[in-house]
Design an enzyme around this catalytic site. Structure first.
Site, PDB file in Angstrom:
ATOM      1  N   CYS A  24       0.674  -1.088   0.047  1.00 45.90           N
ATOM      2  CA  CYS A  24      -0.183   0.079   0.069  1.00 45.90           C
ATOM      3  C   CYS A  24       1.050   1.275  -0.066  1.00 45.90           C
ATOM      4  O   CYS A  24       1.676   1.542   0.881  1.00 45.90           O
ATOM      5  CB  CYS A  24      -0.950   0.013   1.303  1.00 45.90           C
ATOM      6  SG  CYS A  24      -1.618   1.467   1.706  1.00 45.90           S
ATOM      7  N   CYS A  27       0.054   3.740   3.035  1.00 49.45           N
ATOM      8  CA  CYS A  27       0.739   3.300   4.115  1.00 49.45           C
ATOM      9  C   CYS A  27       2.125   3.535   4.438  1.00 49.45           C
ATOM     10  O   CYS A  27       2.627   3.811   5.380  1.00 49.45           O
ATOM     11  CB  CYS A  27       0.380   1.754   4.161  1.00 49.45           C
ATOM     12  SG  CYS A  27      -1.385   1.214   3.851  1.00 49.45           S
TER      13      CYS A  27
END
Length: 98
Positions: A24, A27
């Site tokens: 991600c 993230c």
């Protein structure tokens, strides 16, 4: 992890849980922000990172549908939840207000 998780969040100190995934992009952007939050708040907060791919049952229990998702716990109670990336000052303000 599930039994440990309950012990971790049953804390008088606010516990910020970051549900993330290795793949991600947002993230990865949030990770250094959380380090800055920890540096600024020190012992006033615990920050825990949970990989949703390795802890699918925990992610399902808290209905994490997208990453990153942050949950804030105090004394075992969820007091705040947000998906996406927030800036350091926003996160600190939220932690201090709960």
């Amino acid at each position: 992890m599930k039994s440990n998780f309950q012990t971790i969040i049953n804390s008088e100190i606010p516990v910020l849980v970051d549900f993330f995934a290795e793949w991600c992009g947002p993230c990865k952007a949030l990770a250094p922000i959380l380090i800055q939050v920890k540096e600024e708040l020190g012992a006033a907060v615990k920050i825990v990172k949970i990989d949703v791919d390795k802890n699918q049952s925990l992610a399902a229990q808290y209905q994490v549908r997208g990453v990153p998702t942050m949950l804030l716990f105090k004394n075992g109670e969820q007091v705040w939840r947000q998906s996406g990336v927030l800036q350091k000052n926003e996160i600190i303000t939220i932690i201090n207000s709960k």
